[in-house]
Write an enzyme that holds these catalytic residues in place. Structure first.
Site, PDB file in Angstrom:
ATOM      1  CE1 TYR A 188      -3.702   2.459   0.621  1.00  0.00           C
ATOM      2  CE2 TYR A 188      -2.110   3.523   2.051  1.00  0.00           C
ATOM      3  CZ  TYR A 188      -3.291   3.552   1.344  1.00  0.00           C
ATOM      4  OH  TYR A 188      -4.059   4.690   1.353  1.00  0.00           O
ATOM      5  CD1 TRP A 203      -1.367   7.461  -0.822  1.00  0.00           C
ATOM      6  CD2 TRP A 203      -1.296   9.369  -1.987  1.00  0.00           C
ATOM      7  NE1 TRP A 203      -2.640   7.957  -0.903  1.00  0.00           N
ATOM      8  CE2 TRP A 203      -2.635   9.128  -1.603  1.00  0.00           C
ATOM      9  CE3 TRP A 203      -1.009  10.515  -2.717  1.00  0.00           C
ATOM     10  CZ2 TRP A 203      -3.684   9.976  -1.939  1.00  0.00           C
ATOM     11  CZ3 TRP A 203      -2.048  11.367  -3.045  1.00  0.00           C
ATOM     12  CH2 TRP A 203      -3.370  11.099  -2.666  1.00  0.00           C
TER      13      TRP A 203
HETATM   14  N1  LIG Z   1      -2.168   8.145  12.428  1.00  0.00           N
HETATM   15  C1  LIG Z   1      -2.462   8.272  11.132  1.00  0.00           C
HETATM   16  N2  LIG Z   1      -1.876   7.449  10.235  1.00  0.00           N
HETATM   17  C2  LIG Z   1      -2.177   7.571   8.944  1.00  0.00           C
HETATM   18  C3  LIG Z   1      -3.089   8.549   8.484  1.00  0.00           C
HETATM   19  C4  LIG Z   1      -3.710   9.405   9.446  1.00  0.00           C
HETATM   20  O1  LIG Z   1      -4.531  10.281   9.114  1.00  0.00           O
HETATM   21  N3  LIG Z   1      -3.359   9.230  10.746  1.00  0.00           N
HETATM   22  N4  LIG Z   1      -3.402   8.622   7.142  1.00  0.00           N
HETATM   23  C5  LIG Z   1      -3.311   7.376   6.396  1.00  0.00           C
HETATM   24  C6  LIG Z   1      -3.498   7.596   4.959  1.00  0.00           C
HETATM   25  S1  LIG Z   1      -5.003   8.303   4.502  1.00  0.00           S
HETATM   26  C7  LIG Z   1      -2.618   7.197   4.025  1.00  0.00           C
HETATM   27  S2  LIG Z   1      -3.062   7.312   2.371  1.00  0.00           S
HETATM   28  C8  LIG Z   1      -1.323   6.599   4.414  1.00  0.00           C
HETATM   29  C9  LIG Z   1      -0.180   7.055   3.503  1.00  0.00           C
HETATM   30  O2  LIG Z   1       0.885   6.210   3.638  1.00  0.00           O
HETATM   31  P1  LIG Z   1       1.970   6.026   2.451  1.00  0.00           P
HETATM   32  O3  LIG Z   1       1.286   6.115   1.150  1.00  0.00           O
HETATM   33  O4  LIG Z   1       2.740   4.814   2.757  1.00  0.00           O
HETATM   34  O5  LIG Z   1       2.855   7.331   2.672  1.00  0.00           O
HETATM   35  P2  LIG Z   1       3.921   8.043   1.732  1.00  0.00           P
HETATM   36  O6  LIG Z   1       4.718   8.884   2.649  1.00  0.00           O
HETATM   37  O7  LIG Z   1       3.255   8.727   0.604  1.00  0.00           O
HETATM   38  O8  LIG Z   1       4.840   6.835   1.233  1.00  0.00           O
HETATM   39  C10 LIG Z   1       5.141   6.615  -0.103  1.00  0.00           C
HETATM   40  C11 LIG Z   1       6.554   6.080  -0.204  1.00  0.00           C
HETATM   41  O9  LIG Z   1       6.795   5.728  -1.578  1.00  0.00           O
HETATM   42  C12 LIG Z   1       8.094   6.187  -1.954  1.00  0.00           C
HETATM   43  N5  LIG Z   1       8.118   6.383  -3.413  1.00  0.00           N
HETATM   44  C13 LIG Z   1       7.777   7.488  -4.111  1.00  0.00           C
HETATM   45  N6  LIG Z   1       7.922   7.271  -5.438  1.00  0.00           N
HETATM   46  C14 LIG Z   1       8.344   6.012  -5.600  1.00  0.00           C
HETATM   47  C15 LIG Z   1       8.662   5.218  -6.756  1.00  0.00           C
HETATM   48  O10 LIG Z   1       8.565   5.657  -7.899  1.00  0.00           O
HETATM   49  N7  LIG Z   1       9.056   3.928  -6.534  1.00  0.00           N
HETATM   50  C16 LIG Z   1       9.179   3.418  -5.280  1.00  0.00           C
HETATM   51  N8  LIG Z   1       9.580   2.153  -5.167  1.00  0.00           N
HETATM   52  N9  LIG Z   1       8.899   4.159  -4.174  1.00  0.00           N
HETATM   53  C17 LIG Z   1       8.471   5.434  -4.331  1.00  0.00           C
HETATM   54  C18 LIG Z   1       8.278   7.462  -1.158  1.00  0.00           C
HETATM   55  O11 LIG Z   1       9.653   7.807  -1.043  1.00  0.00           O
HETATM   56  C19 LIG Z   1       7.606   7.102   0.178  1.00  0.00           C
HETATM   57  O12 LIG Z   1       8.516   6.553   1.080  1.00  0.00           O
HETATM   58  O13 LIG Z   1      -1.007   6.936   5.779  1.00  0.00           O
HETATM   59  C20 LIG Z   1      -2.041   6.572   6.665  1.00  0.00           C
HETATM   60  N10 LIG Z   1      -1.589   6.719   8.031  1.00  0.00           N
HETATM   61  N1  LIG Z   2      -1.174  18.563   2.224  1.00  0.00           N
HETATM   62  C1  LIG Z   2      -1.594  17.291   2.186  1.00  0.00           C
HETATM   63  N2  LIG Z   2      -2.691  16.970   1.443  1.00  0.00           N
HETATM   64  C2  LIG Z   2      -3.156  15.695   1.441  1.00  0.00           C
HETATM   65  C3  LIG Z   2      -2.482  14.659   2.118  1.00  0.00           C
HETATM   66  C4  LIG Z   2      -1.301  15.015   2.861  1.00  0.00           C
HETATM   67  O1  LIG Z   2      -0.654  14.156   3.487  1.00  0.00           O
HETATM   68  N3  LIG Z   2      -0.906  16.321   2.868  1.00  0.00           N
HETATM   69  N4  LIG Z   2      -2.960  13.370   2.056  1.00  0.00           N
HETATM   70  C5  LIG Z   2      -3.960  13.022   1.043  1.00  0.00           C
HETATM   71  C6  LIG Z   2      -4.670  11.793   1.439  1.00  0.00           C
HETATM   72  S1  LIG Z   2      -3.966  10.281   1.112  1.00  0.00           S
HETATM   73  C7  LIG Z   2      -5.880  11.807   2.029  1.00  0.00           C
HETATM   74  S2  LIG Z   2      -6.624  10.331   2.462  1.00  0.00           S
HETATM   75  C8  LIG Z   2      -6.580  13.074   2.317  1.00  0.00           C
HETATM   76  C9  LIG Z   2      -7.036  13.123   3.783  1.00  0.00           C
HETATM   77  O2  LIG Z   2      -8.134  13.938   3.953  1.00  0.00           O
HETATM   78  P1  LIG Z   2      -8.835  13.963   5.398  1.00  0.00           P
HETATM   79  O3  LIG Z   2      -8.893  12.604   5.962  1.00  0.00           O
HETATM   80  O4  LIG Z   2     -10.107  14.717   5.291  1.00  0.00           O
HETATM   81  O5  LIG Z   2      -7.759  14.822   6.203  1.00  0.00           O
HETATM   82  P2  LIG Z   2      -7.371  14.881   7.761  1.00  0.00           P
HETATM   83  O6  LIG Z   2      -6.363  15.968   7.859  1.00  0.00           O
HETATM   84  O7  LIG Z   2      -7.003  13.543   8.277  1.00  0.00           O
HETATM   85  O8  LIG Z   2      -8.703  15.334   8.492  1.00  0.00           O
HETATM   86  C10 LIG Z   2      -9.450  16.470   8.062  1.00  0.00           C
HETATM   87  C11 LIG Z   2      -9.942  17.291   9.226  1.00  0.00           C
HETATM   88  O9  LIG Z   2     -10.691  16.464  10.104  1.00  0.00           O
HETATM   89  C12 LIG Z   2     -10.502  16.952  11.405  1.00  0.00           C
HETATM   90  N5  LIG Z   2     -10.855  15.945  12.403  1.00  0.00           N
HETATM   91  C13 LIG Z   2     -10.092  14.958  12.900  1.00  0.00           C
HETATM   92  N6  LIG Z   2     -10.759  14.263  13.835  1.00  0.00           N
HETATM   93  C14 LIG Z   2     -11.979  14.824  13.923  1.00  0.00           C
HETATM   94  C15 LIG Z   2     -13.126  14.556  14.695  1.00  0.00           C
HETATM   95  O10 LIG Z   2     -13.176  13.644  15.519  1.00  0.00           O
HETATM   96  N7  LIG Z   2     -14.214  15.343  14.481  1.00  0.00           N
HETATM   97  C16 LIG Z   2     -14.212  16.364  13.576  1.00  0.00           C
HETATM   98  N8  LIG Z   2     -15.328  17.075  13.431  1.00  0.00           N
HETATM   99  N9  LIG Z   2     -13.141  16.647  12.848  1.00  0.00           N
HETATM  100  C17 LIG Z   2     -12.042  15.887  13.013  1.00  0.00           C
HETATM  101  C18 LIG Z   2      -9.030  17.319  11.432  1.00  0.00           C
HETATM  102  O11 LIG Z   2      -8.769  18.242  12.485  1.00  0.00           O
HETATM  103  C19 LIG Z   2      -8.814  17.900  10.050  1.00  0.00           C
HETATM  104  O12 LIG Z   2      -8.906  19.316  10.075  1.00  0.00           O
HETATM  105  O13 LIG Z   2      -5.737  14.211   2.090  1.00  0.00           O
HETATM  106  C20 LIG Z   2      -4.975  14.146   0.894  1.00  0.00           C
HETATM  107  N10 LIG Z   2      -4.298  15.420   0.737  1.00  0.00           N
HETATM  108 MO   LIG Z   3      -5.041   8.627   2.218  1.00  0.00          MO
END
Ligand SMILES: Nc1nc2c(c(=O)[nH]1)N[C@H]1C(S)=C(S)[C@@H](COP(=O)(O)OP(=O)(O)OC[C@H]3O[C@@H](n4cnc5c(=O)[nH]c(N)nc54)[C@H](O)[C@@H]3O)O[C@H]1N2
Ligand SMILES: Nc1nc2c(c(=O)[nH]1)N[C@H]1C(S)=C(S)[C@@H](COP(=O)(O)OP(=O)(O)OC[C@H]3O[C@@H](n4cnc5c(=O)[nH]c(N)nc54)[C@H](O)[C@@H]3O)O[C@H]1N2
Ligand SMILES: [Mo]
Length: 826
Positions: A165, A167
């Site tokens: 999994y 990004w």
């Molecule tokens: N506590 C908490 N944990 C969370 C979240 C949260 O809200 N709270 N959010 C979750 C969510 S929504 C997501 S989507 C995940 C994201 O989790 P990840 O998608 O695992 O996070 P990234 O940091 O985007 O990791 C991508 C990795 O791919 C590598 N990479 C980039 N390009 C390439 C390439 O071309 N080839 C290869 N082999 N590698 C490459 C980058 O260097 C990086 O290390 O985290 C989750 N974890």
């Molecule tokens: N800059 C930036 N953009 C991104 C990403 C990133 O890592 N950086 N990640 C991308 C990815 S993979 C994803 S999945 C999306 C994530 O998109 P989201 O999941 O919507 O983003 P979050 O920042 O986890 O949460 C959004 C808001 O929810 C609020 N929140 C958290 N807990 C609660 C709660 O219990 N109640 C209420 N009412 N609000 C709460 C947080 O304070 C925050 O302001 O963003 C995408 N875009």
């Molecule tokens: Mo995500």
């Protein structure tokens, strides 16, 4: 709208270009596009294609943070500028040169010393702490191919977890996860995953309630929202931050949408424990519930609507099923407890008067409720989405212009009107072999590694964990993304072999056995769509600089492995990079032609350093989600068993889960401010997505100067909570609970509700004692504090946005942050 290239092409130059179309692609490296006769000829020939937009200065490429032009001098990327079309350029693109030339690039193939000397499974407790040994590419490919062959032979495909999994980077061809799956499918199969970390709970429950996942589907178009919405409620939405990045290349139309709302003076309310960037940007009113209590608050709103007779009974009758069952719960007929505004206030900490007024305001106006995903990344995370749809159904505005609900206005510009043209199909993973193992829910990976043979519930089925012997990661970072890092660290010792493809020494790379250095997307050629929802652009991604050090493209690594495994022909289909790109482009151009949008032949497009901007039909600017369902629910039923919105779902009820009933309900979360843990750990955690980063990506760039406090990840803490602990702005702080401890820097501010703290996800894990569970993370990886249980038996989504913790001022000398250092031997 389109470019001003409307002149008729010069015929003699057209003839010249015919010849050009046949020649192989010219190398784009170095001195780019001189105004030679050839370049002149190309630009003239392109004038008959008004959908093409030329670059202004540099080489067209891009990233999750935006399409841009790269300026390259003497083989180094030195600067970038956004493409002309970007309505809200993202400053993150300026980090591209630092990505390429990062100090912690992995330079060579490396093998963990104990593994190399003693074979698979040797001293797994040293993962993350061992030395590294450089090997040749040839040796590395032999080792990896040998392991794939051995494990397939001795344990079968279920023993290889290659879900991987993550990004990764943009690009439809160099899509490392798909490329990995393509190899594994040819090599006998693998264990993959279901769902994602983003919307794990929402996408499962929405399929039952709405008959579609809603989270990644087109939303009512922004121009329609701006014209018709009178009240916009942002429920847990921080779009100003999350819209910066997209899964494909962003068109950033979402920001333009929010700007338009602001300009028009539309009333906006933000419901979030944090006074977030978006609320500030659009001048929204701020309501701050206690974290994790939104379902109670929504029930209070619903109760008010019903008791004030402001609900739309006609809508409920015609378009929904099961309101009666829900009503019995709402009114307390089951448990003697009406879910009144007063009841809700006592749980969520928002005054009952405010809850009641919110209900009345939503009923009085054309209201669009936009919800983010943070609150479904929680225990019982299915409920907020289900309850929010129920609320919207009671308001009766679903399918009306500017009304209803939307679960993707904050993500990749949902609501950016859909264009008319062609869509690139990426490289395919191929067909899974007939005996392919069943996938596991994505966020159960650590549980699966640690507990082979264990059976869990999942959306009405049972899943039994396989015994994983090999983990293969390409394009993801589990040591950042997975909850409860210390549990992961122990589970990670179970497999015999861990292989990671990475450009950088991330924590996941440091915890592998074999690390293969890969190129960044700026070191290879590719194609990508711009605008995930609009499908409006096709961007060329021209190689900007040569592969750094010994890095190789994921595709070339997998091709080499395929050769060793005897499946190279099937893997590459005999095509190289440019041939794959041409084929993808041709498929897309054929669709565009069918839609009457002609495009030039591939070679001409590729050589021209132009991008494609498709037209947006007027009707799409006014598109209303579920408008057709509303117009005629019999002809256009939803994909649910009843064809209607399921406020009560017989399917879900029939699963008989104690933690997810047949209608939306308030459940006390595993950890919250009223729970047992709160006695020792009184603060409620919020792990929002970082403003200046994409997850863990770009943590190793100068962006850190903008967000790091005391050289660590920041913790946003209320002045009263800080004062009670003798913490001042800028202090080094230890945040901890029973699962782990991290160092963070205090950002004292009243822009967060008292009792809550925010530490963004994505800081690189940097244990003070590598390999030792529970050791202090010196950089502030918040997942050391979160817990690793599924959202419920239904979706098994992750609960990353929930945990109780305590903080204290850190005393003693500050340990050096080594998150971005390279390990010994590398
Ligand atoms: N506590 C908490 N944990 C969370 C979240 C949260 O809200 N709270 N959010 C979750 C969510 S929504 C997501 S989507 C995940 C994201 O989790 P990840 O998608 O695992 O996070 P990234 O940091 O985007 O990791 C991508 C990795 O791919 C590598 N990479 C980039 N390009 C390439 C390439 O071309 N080839 C290869 N082999 N590698 C490459 C980058 O260097 C990086 O290390 O985290 C989750 N974890
Ligand atoms: N800059 C930036 N953009 C991104 C990403 C990133 O890592 N950086 N990640 C991308 C990815 S993979 C994803 S999945 C999306 C994530 O998109 P989201 O999941 O919507 O983003 P979050 O920042 O986890 O949460 C959004 C808001 O929810 C609020 N929140 C958290 N807990 C609660 C709660 O219990 N109640 C209420 N009412 N609000 C709460 C947080 O304070 C925050 O302001 O963003 C995408 N875009
Ligand atoms: Mo995500």
């Amino acid at each position: 709208m389109t470019t001003c290239k409307s002149q008729q092409p010069d015929l003699s130059r057209r003839a010249l270009l015919k010849g050009l179309g046949a020649c192989a692609a010219l190398p784009l490296l170095g001195g780019l596009f001189p105004k030679s006769a050839l370049a002149q000829a190309i630009s003239t020939a392109l004038e008959q294609f008004p959908t093409l937009v030329p670059a202004q200065k540099g080489i067209l490429t891009g990233a999750h943070w935006g399409a841009f032009e790269a300026i390259v001098e003497e083989g180094r990327m030195v600067r970038v500028q956004p493409v002309a079309d970007d309505p809200a350029p993202n400053d993150l693109i300026e980090m591209a040169p630092y990505q390429v030339h990062a100090k912690n690039r992995i330079k060579y193939p490396m093998v963990r010393k104990s593994w190399l000397e003693h074979g698979p499974g040797a001293k797994p407790e040293l993962r993350g702490a061992d030395e590294w040994v450089r090997v040749s590419w040839e040796h590395a490919i032999e080792l990896v191919a040998g392991e794939i062959r051995r494990i397939q032979r001795d344990f079968g495909p279920q023993a290889i977890h290659a879900g991987s999994y993550g990004w990764k980077s943009v690009g439809m061809f160099h899509n490392c996860r798909t490329l990995l799956h393509r190899l594994m499918n040819l090599a006998g199969g693998f264990t993959g995953y279901a769902g994602d970390y983003s919307t794990g709970a929402a996408q499962v429950i929405m399929s039952h309630v709405m008959g579609s996942i809603e989270v990644y589907e087109q939303q009512t178009a922004w121009p329609n929202v701006v014209e018709h919405a009178e009240l916009v409620v942002l429920w847990g939405v921080n779009a100003q931050v999350t819209l910066k990045n997209s899964w494909n290349m962003p068109d950033h139309e979402g920001q333009a949408g929010f700007e338009a709302l602001k300009k028009k003076g539309t009333r906006i309310i933000s419901i979030d424990p944090v006074h977030n960037e978006t609320a500030k940007q659009v001048g929204a009113e701020w309501i701050a519930p206690r974290p994790y209590t939104d379902v109670a608050m929504m029930l209070g709103v619903a109760h008010t609507l019903y008791s004030e007779q402001k609900h739309d009974q006609a809508f409920l009758d015609r378009y929904t099923v099961g309101f009666e069952q829900f009503l019995a719960y709402l009114l307390g007929k089951e448990d003697g407890q009406p879910k009144s505004a007063e009841w809700a206030a006592e749980i969520c900490g928002v005054d009952a008067k405010i809850i009641r007024q919110l209900a009345l305001d939503m009923a009085a106006k054309r209201t669009m409720i936009m919800a983010g995903w943070g609150m479904q990344r929680q225990h019982h995370g299915e409920q907020p989405n289900w309850m929010l749809v129920t609320l919207a159904a009671m308001l009766g505005q679903i399918g009306l212009p500017g009304g209803g609900f939307g679960f993707s206005y904050h993500y990749s510009s949902g609501g950016s009107p859909t264009a008319k043209g062609g869509i690139l199909a990426g490289i395919s993973a191929g067909n899974a072999p007939a005996n392919s193992p069943a996938p596991i829910p994505v966020a159960r990976i650590a549980d699966c590694l640690a507990n082979p043979g264990k059976t869990i519930d999942f959306n009405g089925r049972k899943v039994t964990y396989p015994d994983i012997k090999m983990v293969y990661v390409a394009g993801g970072n589990p040591f950042h993304h997975h909850q409860d890092t210390n549990t992961l660290l122990e589970a990670w010792r179970r497999p015999q072999t861990v292989i990671v493809h990475e450009p950088y020494w991330t924590a996941t790379a440091k915890h592998a056995d074999i690390v293969l250095p890969v190129t960044t997307s700026y070191e290879r050629n590719d194609l990508e769509m711009g605008g995930d929802y609009s499908q409006r652009y096709v961007f060329p991604m021209h190689q900007c600089v040569p592969p750094q050090f010994e890095s190789r493209n994921d595709f070339d690594i997998f091709s080499a492995l395929a050769a060793k495994l005897g499946v190279q022909e099937q893997y590459s289909e005999g095509k190289d990079e440019m041939l794959w790109l041409k084929q993808m482009y041709d498929g897309m151009a054929a669709q565009a032609r069918a839609a009457r949008v002609p495009l030039p032949p591939f070679n001409l497009f590729w050589e021209s350093n132009n991008y494609v901007r498709f037209p947006v039909p007027e009707a799409n600017r006014n598109w209303v989600r579920h408008g057709d369902f509303r117009d005629n629910p019999l002809l256009n039923p939803l994909g649910t068993p009843s064809g209607k919105i399921e406020i009560f779902s017989k399917t879900v009820a029939g699963m008989g889960y104690a933690d997810c009933a047949g209608h939306p309900k308030w459940y006390e979360p595993k950890e919250w401010y009223k729970g047992e843990e709160a006695k020792r750990y009184p603060l409620s955690l919020n792990t929002a997505h970082p403003t200046q980063r994409l997850h863990s990506q770009l943590d190793n760039t100068p962006l850190r100067d903008k967000f790091a406090v005391a050289d660590r990840e920041a913790i946003l803490i209320h002045p009263e909570d800080a004062k009670a602990r003798g913490i001042q702005n800028g202090d080094l702080v230890r945040a901890f609970n029973d699962r782990g401890q991290i160092l963070v820097g205090a950002l004292v501010s009243d822009e967060i509700r008292q009792g809550a703290v925010r530490i963004c996800e994505g800081a690189w894990f940097d244990p003070a004692e590598p390999g030792k569970p529970g050791s202090l993370c010196k950089n502030g990886n918040v997942n050391c504090l979160t817990f690793d249980v599924g959202s419920s038996s239904l979706a098994q989504g992750n609960c990353g946005h929930m945990a109780q913790l305590e903080v204290e001022k850190f005393s003693g000398p500050a340990p050096r942050n080594t998150a971005h250092a390279v390990p010994a031997g590398a």
